[in-house]
Design a protein around this motif. Structure first.
Motif, PDB file in Angstrom:
ATOM      1  N   GLU A 143       0.816  -1.213   0.000  1.00 36.77           N
ATOM      2  CA  GLU A 143       0.000   0.000   0.000  1.00 36.77           C
ATOM      3  C   GLU A 143       0.855   1.271   0.000  1.00 36.77           C
ATOM      4  OE1 GLU A 143      -3.441   0.219  -0.050  1.00 36.77           O
ATOM      5  OE2 GLU A 143      -3.309  -1.934  -0.484  1.00 36.77           O
ATOM      6  N   GLY A 144       2.153   1.113   0.224  1.00 36.96           N
ATOM      7  CA  GLY A 144       3.020   2.278   0.307  1.00 36.96           C
ATOM      8  C   GLY A 144       4.185   2.208  -0.654  1.00 36.96           C
ATOM      9  N   TRP A 145       5.344   2.700  -0.191  1.00 38.85           N
ATOM     10  CA  TRP A 145       6.526   2.805  -1.029  1.00 38.85           C
ATOM     11  C   TRP A 145       7.745   2.358  -0.240  1.00 38.85           C
ATOM     12  CZ3 TRP A 145       5.576   4.480  -6.004  1.00 38.85           C
ATOM     13  CH2 TRP A 145       4.347   5.111  -6.204  1.00 38.85           C
ATOM     14  N   ARG A 146       8.831   2.093  -0.995  1.00 37.96           N
ATOM     15  CA  ARG A 146      10.112   1.711  -0.403  1.00 37.96           C
ATOM     16  C   ARG A 146      11.188   2.647  -0.957  1.00 37.96           C
ATOM     17  NH1 ARG A 146      13.159  -3.782   0.554  1.00 37.96           N
ATOM     18  NH2 ARG A 146      15.326  -3.104   0.262  1.00 37.96           N
ATOM     19  N   LEU A 147      11.999   3.200  -0.062  1.00 35.51           N
ATOM     20  CA  LEU A 147      13.059   4.134  -0.438  1.00 35.51           C
ATOM     21  C   LEU A 147      14.417   3.475  -0.228  1.00 35.51           C
ATOM     22  CD1 LEU A 147      13.866   7.107  -1.209  1.00 35.51           C
ATOM     23  CD2 LEU A 147      13.910   7.582   1.257  1.00 35.51           C
ATOM     24  N   ASP A 148      15.258   3.526  -1.281  1.00 34.30           N
ATOM     25  CA  ASP A 148      16.609   2.953  -1.215  1.00 34.30           C
ATOM     26  C   ASP A 148      17.599   3.893  -1.894  1.00 34.30           C
ATOM     27  OD1 ASP A 148      16.307  -0.075  -0.275  1.00 34.30           O
ATOM     28  OD2 ASP A 148      14.660   0.341  -1.669  1.00 34.30           O
ATOM     29  N   GLY A 149      18.748   4.093  -1.273  1.00 32.31           N
ATOM     30  CA  GLY A 149      19.778   4.910  -1.901  1.00 32.31           C
ATOM     31  C   GLY A 149      20.705   5.544  -0.883  1.00 32.31           C
ATOM     32  N   THR A 150      21.707   6.254  -1.401  1.00 33.52           N
ATOM     33  CA  THR A 150      22.713   6.904  -0.568  1.00 33.52           C
ATOM     34  C   THR A 150      22.889   8.346  -1.016  1.00 33.52           C
ATOM     35  OG1 THR A 150      23.887   4.813  -0.257  1.00 33.52           O
ATOM     36  CG2 THR A 150      25.110   6.840   0.212  1.00 33.52           C
ATOM     37  N   LYS A 151      22.883   9.255  -0.063  1.00 40.48           N
ATOM     38  CA  LYS A 151      23.051  10.679  -0.337  1.00 40.48           C
ATOM     39  C   LYS A 151      24.283  11.204   0.389  1.00 40.48           C
ATOM     40  CE  LYS A 151      19.070  11.273  -2.579  1.00 40.48           C
ATOM     41  NZ  LYS A 151      18.986  11.749  -3.973  1.00 40.48           N
ATOM     42  N   VAL A 178      11.026  12.029   5.140  1.00 36.68           N
ATOM     43  CA  VAL A 178      11.229  10.774   5.855  1.00 36.68           C
ATOM     44  C   VAL A 178      11.617  11.085   7.301  1.00 36.68           C
ATOM     45  CG1 VAL A 178      12.631   8.680   5.981  1.00 36.68           C
ATOM     46  CG2 VAL A 178      11.977   9.606   3.754  1.00 36.68           C
ATOM     47  N   PRO A 179      11.015  10.428   8.271  1.00 35.47           N
ATOM     48  CA  PRO A 179      11.471  10.620   9.663  1.00 35.47           C
ATOM     49  C   PRO A 179      12.941  10.227   9.798  1.00 35.47           C
ATOM     50  CG  PRO A 179       9.344   9.496   9.620  1.00 35.47           C
ATOM     51  CD  PRO A 179       9.835   9.531   8.203  1.00 35.47           C
ATOM     52  N   ALA A 180      13.704  11.050  10.456  1.00 37.49           N
ATOM     53  CA  ALA A 180      15.149  10.815  10.551  1.00 37.49           C
ATOM     54  C   ALA A 180      15.495   9.541  11.301  1.00 37.49           C
ATOM     55  CB  ALA A 180      15.813  12.009  11.227  1.00 37.49           C
ATOM     56  N   THR A 181      14.589   9.082  12.150  1.00 37.11           N
ATOM     57  CA  THR A 181      14.865   7.877  12.933  1.00 37.11           C
ATOM     58  C   THR A 181      14.077   6.671  12.424  1.00 37.11           C
ATOM     59  OG1 THR A 181      13.160   8.538  14.529  1.00 37.11           O
ATOM     60  CG2 THR A 181      15.438   9.178  15.009  1.00 37.11           C
ATOM     61  N   ALA A 182      13.531   6.751  11.221  1.00 35.37           N
ATOM     62  CA  ALA A 182      12.765   5.634  10.669  1.00 35.37           C
ATOM     63  C   ALA A 182      13.672   4.423  10.466  1.00 35.37           C
ATOM     64  CB  ALA A 182      12.130   6.032   9.349  1.00 35.37           C
ATOM     65  N   PRO A 183      13.152   3.201  10.613  1.00 36.91           N
ATOM     66  CA  PRO A 183      13.953   2.003  10.337  1.00 36.91           C
ATOM     67  C   PRO A 183      14.515   2.043   8.919  1.00 36.91           C
ATOM     68  CG  PRO A 183      11.897   1.410  11.422  1.00 36.91           C
ATOM     69  CD  PRO A 183      11.785   2.861  11.085  1.00 36.91           C
ATOM     70  N   GLY A 184      15.810   1.764   8.805  1.00 28.54           N
ATOM     71  CA  GLY A 184      16.464   1.787   7.502  1.00 28.54           C
ATOM     72  C   GLY A 184      17.199   3.075   7.196  1.00 28.54           C
ATOM     73  N   VAL A 185      17.041   4.104   8.036  1.00 28.84           N
ATOM     74  CA  VAL A 185      17.759   5.373   7.844  1.00 28.84           C
ATOM     75  C   VAL A 185      19.037   5.358   8.677  1.00 28.84           C
ATOM     76  CG1 VAL A 185      17.698   7.872   8.128  1.00 28.84           C
ATOM     77  CG2 VAL A 185      15.637   6.654   7.396  1.00 28.84           C
ATOM     78  N   THR A 199      28.511  20.805  10.559  1.00 32.46           N
ATOM     79  CA  THR A 199      27.210  21.011   9.915  1.00 32.46           C
ATOM     80  C   THR A 199      26.440  19.717   9.669  1.00 32.46           C
ATOM     81  OG1 THR A 199      28.284  20.970   7.742  1.00 32.46           O
ATOM     82  CG2 THR A 199      27.944  23.127   8.771  1.00 32.46           C
ATOM     83  N   GLY A 200      27.061  18.563   9.914  1.00 28.58           N
ATOM     84  CA  GLY A 200      26.383  17.300   9.657  1.00 28.58           C
ATOM     85  C   GLY A 200      26.131  17.086   8.180  1.00 28.58           C
ATOM     86  N   SER A 201      27.144  17.392   7.361  1.00 24.86           N
ATOM     87  CA  SER A 201      26.983  17.350   5.901  1.00 24.86           C
ATOM     88  C   SER A 201      27.503  16.064   5.281  1.00 24.86           C
ATOM     89  CB  SER A 201      27.692  18.549   5.271  1.00 24.86           C
ATOM     90  OG  SER A 201      27.147  19.757   5.732  1.00 24.86           O
ATOM     91  N   GLY A 202      27.412  14.967   6.007  1.00 29.06           N
ATOM     92  CA  GLY A 202      27.967  13.713   5.524  1.00 29.06           C
ATOM     93  C   GLY A 202      26.972  12.847   4.785  1.00 29.06           C
ATOM     94  N   THR A 203      27.083  11.538   4.982  1.00 30.90           N
ATOM     95  CA  THR A 203      26.316  10.549   4.224  1.00 30.90           C
ATOM     96  C   THR A 203      25.032  10.168   4.955  1.00 30.90           C
ATOM     97  OG1 THR A 203      28.363   9.637   3.317  1.00 30.90           O
ATOM     98  CG2 THR A 203      26.407   8.243   3.204  1.00 30.90           C
ATOM     99  N   THR A 204      23.958  10.031   4.177  1.00 29.80           N
ATOM    100  CA  THR A 204      22.701   9.485   4.693  1.00 29.80           C
ATOM    101  C   THR A 204      22.307   8.316   3.805  1.00 29.80           C
ATOM    102  OG1 THR A 204      22.009  11.681   5.454  1.00 29.80           O
ATOM    103  CG2 THR A 204      20.310   9.976   5.317  1.00 29.80           C
ATOM    104  N   ARG A 205      22.021   7.175   4.423  1.00 29.87           N
ATOM    105  CA  ARG A 205      21.653   5.972   3.677  1.00 29.87           C
ATOM    106  C   ARG A 205      20.200   5.592   3.972  1.00 29.87           C
ATOM    107  NH1 ARG A 205      26.885   5.330   5.387  1.00 29.87           N
ATOM    108  NH2 ARG A 205      28.428   4.895   3.745  1.00 29.87           N
ATOM    109  N   PHE A 206      19.527   5.127   2.914  1.00 28.63           N
ATOM    110  CA  PHE A 206      18.145   4.670   3.029  1.00 28.63           C
ATOM    111  C   PHE A 206      18.082   3.231   2.516  1.00 28.63           C
ATOM    112  CE2 PHE A 206      18.263   9.222   2.195  1.00 28.63           C
ATOM    113  CZ  PHE A 206      17.546   9.725   3.280  1.00 28.63           C
ATOM    114  N   ASP A 207      17.770   2.319   3.410  1.00 25.20           N
ATOM    115  CA  ASP A 207      17.756   0.898   3.067  1.00 25.20           C
ATOM    116  C   ASP A 207      16.375   0.325   3.361  1.00 25.20           C
ATOM    117  OD1 ASP A 207      18.327  -1.724   2.504  1.00 25.20           O
ATOM    118  OD2 ASP A 207      19.591  -2.053   4.270  1.00 25.20           O
TER     119      ASP A 207
END
Length: 409
Positions: A143-151, A178-185, A199-207
């Motif tokens: 019913e929803g969506w799945r987000l995957d990738g690296t920023k 996306v909630p910052a503390t969601a499972p997979g973040v 500044t916290g300008s590093g990597t964010t991963r979404f699995d």
């Protein structure tokens, strides 16, 4: 009466006195945080407590409703306290500008409510790829969506409650929250720039992050960045205000360094450095540079303010936006150079003693140099020249991506 001091129906009512007290508290710990690489979670919390994040939320939505000129004055002051802080909240305030432009008022109201309750937004849009496209994907899952990738360059996400993400969904560009503390973040503090380190300008991963329809903010059939000259000017103005704040900090720290000193290089005996004509000349130049950069920031803010009514009414393209973009590009050429001059000339007031790591004066140049590198001035100078000579719109390089957004200068 200023919007900051009016009685407001909102549960969060920032005051100028409260904000500036927090700015002063932030400034006291800036050198220690820099030297120990202590991420400013506490400073961000102080800003939340005084409702800093609600300043641009409209009054009818529970915010302070502060205008653009005033907000960039405050951001310049915050940058003088610690230049990491304005960059941390840049995506948050840009998200609010997007909500102000949103035609669906009920939709924007739900997000405003989160912000008034204290939520902070970060961004994860850029990728370390060979082109400007995005490899982060959004795919249907039940019913929803799945987000995957690296920023990467995920500025502010370490401190955020929500992350604004750009992803690809079957050829469409999708912007979602996306909630910052969601499972997979996963948020990594791996930004390795020599300036703006906190500044916290590093990597964010979404699995496999679960996303609902309500978290999707916008869709586009093309990858157009930026989407409006209003936002181009707005994003650039954030950096310019931060640079102007660094210029003010350089002046402040030079004065604080000079006043108690009783020895001047090349002069025998005990000499009050504050009365040395050469030192006075350097500090005078720093004073002029701080004034100049702040004045240019305010001029760009006023240009942007002239288009704010149209922006809030949902108008995406407008000549006033183009004017603000041009003025922002022109100001960038001067603000960058003058801030870098100030942060270098600062050391002329004290010789080798001014380079003591305990003073942390080098952070001003390092931070200014990194900020100056985010939007290469040489590209903007060329674009300005092309505009003057050939009438080419400043964002013409992006426009072929969309047949519906062609413009003439």
């Amino acid at each position: 009466m200023d919007a900051l001091t009016q009685d407001a129906p909102a549960p969060v009512a920032p005051t100028e006195g409260g904000l500036r007290e927090v700015f002063a508290r932030i400034a006291k710990g800036a050198v220690a945080r820099e030297q120990g690489r202590v991420l400013p979670y506490e400073a961000v919390a102080w800003l939340r407590e005084v409702g800093f994040g609600t300043l641009r939320v409209p009054r009818e939505a529970g915010g302070a409703g502060v205008g653009l000129v005033e907000i960039f004055r405050l951001l310049t002051e915050l940058a003088a306290a610690d230049s990491n802080l304005p960059q941390i909240v840049r995506a948050h305030f840009a998200f609010i500008e997007g909500l102000r432009h949103e035609p669906d008022r009920a939709r924007s109201a739900s997000w405003y409510a989160r912000i008034v309750d204290g939520a902070l937004f970060g961004a994860a849009m850029a990728e370390l790829t060979d082109s400007t496209g995005t490899s982060t994907t959004l795919t249907r899952q039940g019913e929803g969506w799945r987000l995957d990738g690296t920023k990467y360059y995920s500025t502010g996400t370490l401190y955020a409650d929500w992350i604004i993400v750009v992803a690809d969904e079957a050829g469409e560009r999708v912007r979602l929250a996306v909630p910052a503390t969601a499972p997979g973040v996963t948020r990594d503090d791996d930004w390795d720039g020599f300036g703006q380190r906190l500044t916290g300008s590093g990597t964010t991963r979404f699995d496999g992050v679960a996303v609902s329809d309500g978290q999707i903010l916008a869709r586009s059939s093309f990858d157009l960045v930026p989407s409006s000259s209003f936002l181009t000017a707005y994003y650039q103005l954030f950096h310019l205000a931060t640079l102007a704040g660094i210029g003010r900090a350089a002046l402040r720290d030079a004065v604080a360094f000079v006043r108690p000193r009783t020895r001047t290089f090349g002069v025998p005996g005990k000499v009050s450095q504050r009365h040395d004509p050469l030192v006075q000349q350097v500090v005078g130049r720093l004073s002029a540079l701080a004034y100049s950069t702040s004045a240019l920031v305010e001029d760009v803010a006023r240009a942007l303010e002239r288009g704010a009514e149209a922006w809030d009414a949902g108008v995406t393209e407008h000549p006033l936006y183009d004017e603000a973009e041009r003025i922002a590009f022109q100001a960038q050429q001067i603000v960058l150079e003058q801030t870098l001059e100030a942060t270098t000339r600062l050391f002329e007031v004290g010789g080798a003693s001014a380079t003591a790591s305990s003073l942390g004066l080098d952070r001003h140049w390092r931070n200014a140099r990194v900020l100056a590198s985010h939007n290469p001035a040489v590209q903007r100078a060329r674009a300005l020249g092309d505009l003057e000579l050939n009438g080419t719109a400043l964002d013409a390089i992006w426009r072929p991506a969309s047949p519906t957004t062609e413009r003439t200068a």
